[in-house]
Design a protein around this motif. Sequence first.
Motif, PDB file in Angstrom:
ATOM      1  N   TYR A   1       6.307  89.693  -2.415  1.00 43.90           N
ATOM      2  CA  TYR A   1       5.978  88.306  -2.084  1.00 43.90           C
ATOM      3  C   TYR A   1       6.880  87.759  -0.981  1.00 43.90           C
ATOM      4  N   LYS A   2       6.343  86.782  -0.270  1.00 41.25           N
ATOM      5  CA  LYS A   2       7.149  85.965   0.632  1.00 41.25           C
ATOM      6  C   LYS A   2       6.967  84.512   0.210  1.00 41.25           C
ATOM      7  N   VAL A   3       7.967  83.686   0.489  1.00 38.80           N
ATOM      8  CA  VAL A   3       7.924  82.289   0.053  1.00 38.80           C
ATOM      9  C   VAL A   3       8.306  81.353   1.197  1.00 38.80           C
ATOM     10  N   ARG A   4       7.892  80.116   1.051  1.00 41.09           N
ATOM     11  CA  ARG A   4       8.342  79.053   1.953  1.00 41.09           C
ATOM     12  C   ARG A   4       8.446  77.772   1.146  1.00 41.09           C
ATOM     13  N   PHE A   5       9.171  76.789   1.704  1.00 40.56           N
ATOM     14  CA  PHE A   5       9.443  75.555   0.985  1.00 40.56           C
ATOM     15  C   PHE A   5       9.018  74.333   1.796  1.00 40.56           C
ATOM     16  N   GLY A   6       8.553  73.312   1.088  1.00 39.92           N
ATOM     17  CA  GLY A   6       8.194  72.045   1.714  1.00 39.92           C
ATOM     18  C   GLY A   6       9.306  71.037   1.523  1.00 39.92           C
ATOM     19  N   CYS A   7       9.776  70.469   2.627  1.00 34.78           N
ATOM     20  CA  CYS A   7      10.865  69.487   2.608  1.00 34.78           C
ATOM     21  C   CYS A   7      10.455  68.269   3.428  1.00 34.78           C
ATOM     22  N   TYR A   8      11.143  67.150   3.217  1.00 34.32           N
ATOM     23  CA  TYR A   8      10.964  66.039   4.137  1.00 34.32           C
ATOM     24  C   TYR A   8      11.327  66.531   5.530  1.00 34.32           C
ATOM     25  N   CYS A   9      10.531  66.152   6.517  1.00 31.57           N
ATOM     26  CA  CYS A   9      10.686  66.712   7.861  1.00 31.57           C
ATOM     27  C   CYS A   9      12.093  66.550   8.424  1.00 31.57           C
ATOM     28  N   SER A  10      12.745  65.449   8.130  1.00 33.02           N
ATOM     29  CA  SER A  10      14.090  65.220   8.658  1.00 33.02           C
ATOM     30  C   SER A  10      15.114  66.166   8.066  1.00 33.02           C
ATOM     31  N   LYS A  11      14.736  66.868   6.964  1.00 30.39           N
ATOM     32  CA  LYS A  11      15.683  67.749   6.290  1.00 30.39           C
ATOM     33  C   LYS A  11      15.399  69.220   6.540  1.00 30.39           C
ATOM     34  N   VAL A  12      14.450  69.509   7.431  1.00 32.82           N
ATOM     35  CA  VAL A  12      14.147  70.897   7.769  1.00 32.82           C
ATOM     36  C   VAL A  12      14.766  71.209   9.112  1.00 32.82           C
ATOM     37  N   ALA A  13      15.524  72.303   9.188  1.00 30.01           N
ATOM     38  CA  ALA A  13      16.198  72.647  10.438  1.00 30.01           C
ATOM     39  C   ALA A  13      15.188  73.042  11.500  1.00 30.01           C
TER      40      ALA A  13
ATOM     41  N   GLU B   1       6.787  62.367   6.048  1.00 31.81           N
ATOM     42  CA  GLU B   1       5.947  63.542   6.232  1.00 31.81           C
ATOM     43  C   GLU B   1       6.648  64.785   5.693  1.00 31.81           C
ATOM     44  N   VAL B   2       5.864  65.678   5.128  1.00 32.25           N
ATOM     45  CA  VAL B   2       6.395  66.927   4.587  1.00 32.25           C
ATOM     46  C   VAL B   2       6.218  68.040   5.612  1.00 32.25           C
ATOM     47  N   CYS B   3       7.286  68.784   5.866  1.00 32.28           N
ATOM     48  CA  CYS B   3       7.243  69.928   6.772  1.00 32.28           C
ATOM     49  C   CYS B   3       7.588  71.196   5.994  1.00 32.28           C
ATOM     50  N   TRP B   4       7.072  72.320   6.469  1.00 33.12           N
ATOM     51  CA  TRP B   4       7.289  73.593   5.792  1.00 33.12           C
ATOM     52  C   TRP B   4       8.277  74.459   6.556  1.00 33.12           C
ATOM     53  N   THR B   5       9.079  75.190   5.811  1.00 33.87           N
ATOM     54  CA  THR B   5      10.039  76.113   6.412  1.00 33.87           C
ATOM     55  C   THR B   5       9.311  77.365   6.908  1.00 33.87           C
ATOM     56  N   ASN B   6      10.073  78.279   7.481  1.00 29.05           N
ATOM     57  CA  ASN B   6       9.536  79.600   7.790  1.00 29.05           C
ATOM     58  C   ASN B   6       9.256  80.344   6.483  1.00 29.05           C
TER      59      ASN B   6
ATOM     60  N   LEU C   1      10.743  69.931  -2.008  1.00 27.84           N
ATOM     61  CA  LEU C   1       9.726  69.237  -2.796  1.00 27.84           C
ATOM     62  C   LEU C   1       8.651  70.195  -3.299  1.00 27.84           C
ATOM     63  N   TYR C   2       8.345  71.221  -2.499  1.00 25.78           N
ATOM     64  CA  TYR C   2       7.267  72.146  -2.822  1.00 25.78           C
ATOM     65  C   TYR C   2       7.682  73.574  -2.509  1.00 25.78           C
ATOM     66  N   ILE C   3       6.963  74.519  -3.108  1.00 31.05           N
ATOM     67  CA  ILE C   3       7.155  75.934  -2.808  1.00 31.05           C
ATOM     68  C   ILE C   3       5.782  76.589  -2.737  1.00 31.05           C
ATOM     69  N   GLU C   4       5.649  77.566  -1.872  1.00 31.26           N
ATOM     70  CA  GLU C   4       4.426  78.360  -1.786  1.00 31.26           C
ATOM     71  C   GLU C   4       4.827  79.825  -1.721  1.00 31.26           C
ATOM     72  N   ALA C   5       4.162  80.649  -2.503  1.00 30.97           N
ATOM     73  CA  ALA C   5       4.427  82.088  -2.508  1.00 30.97           C
ATOM     74  C   ALA C   5       3.112  82.834  -2.352  1.00 30.97           C
ATOM     75  N   VAL C   6       3.106  83.849  -1.477  1.00 29.80           N
ATOM     76  CA  VAL C   6       1.920  84.681  -1.263  1.00 29.80           C
ATOM     77  C   VAL C   6       2.352  86.138  -1.194  1.00 29.80           C
ATOM     78  N   THR C   7       1.412  87.023  -1.443  1.00 29.19           N
ATOM     79  CA  THR C   7       1.720  88.450  -1.384  1.00 29.19           C
ATOM     80  C   THR C   7       1.839  88.913   0.064  1.00 29.19           C
ATOM     81  N   VAL C   8       2.534  90.028   0.233  1.00 32.72           N
ATOM     82  CA  VAL C   8       2.677  90.671   1.541  1.00 32.72           C
ATOM     83  C   VAL C   8       1.993  92.042   1.460  1.00 32.72           C
TER      84      VAL C   8
END
Length: 240
Positions: A228-240, A147-152, A184-191
């Motif tokens: 912009y602000k960004v967040r990253f998608g990682c395998y869940c076991s690798k996200v703190a 499963e993929v989890c997203w960071t802050n 694995l992934y990145i998402e960026a949106v405006t602030v």
Amino acid sequence: MPVTFVSSNIFCYIYIPSDFILPIQTRSTHEIHNFLKLVSCLFTELPQCKCFTLGGWTQWFDIDNPSGTGDWELLTDLRSENPGKICDNPTDIEAVTLSGQSVAEAGEKIYKYDTTSGFVCRNEDQLDRRCNDYKVRFSCPPDVCKEVCWTNWYNRDRPSGTGDWETLSDLQKQYPGQICAEPLYIEAVTVPDETPAILSGDNILFYSPTKGFVCRNQDQKSGFCKDYKVRFGCYCSKVA
């Protein structure tokens, strides 16, 4: 190559290689059933559907030849020489000679031929004291992939200087242990309005899960990037 589907609460991805779709008549009923299950999941169970990988046959392996005591294509040895290429619990095994003959067509006495041990043809068991050279492959069942989890969300820079530099290396230094080493992934949106970067109208220098996100003021007609602000998608076991 497997079909893989990944979704988040924002968007989803589905990767379907063309060699799976065409020609469909060459695919097994098992593969087609699971493909339809994946498509059904995509359209009817999006919030619950995280990741799904179709099973299928591995590549062909041939790590031995009958020049010694026989042809020993043991599963343990195959895994050691081909890490990550054979699933933990194969459901089937197929062996053919290098010329394409099936085991039945070759007519030899086979010592081992199963999904637990692999394949072994011993020279001593043959009338002519010599096995053919074989290659083997394994069938793997469908499985749920990681499963993929997203960071802050992170916003370490502002466009008041040369632009908005949200690079992965800088973010990992500023927020140690919070972002996996290889996202694995990145998402960026405006602030603050959270418009996706690809719809913001800005020219983006790079937008990559392995590099991060950079918008340079010099590339914009207005002379300034949005923030912009960004967040990253990682395998869940690798996200703190």
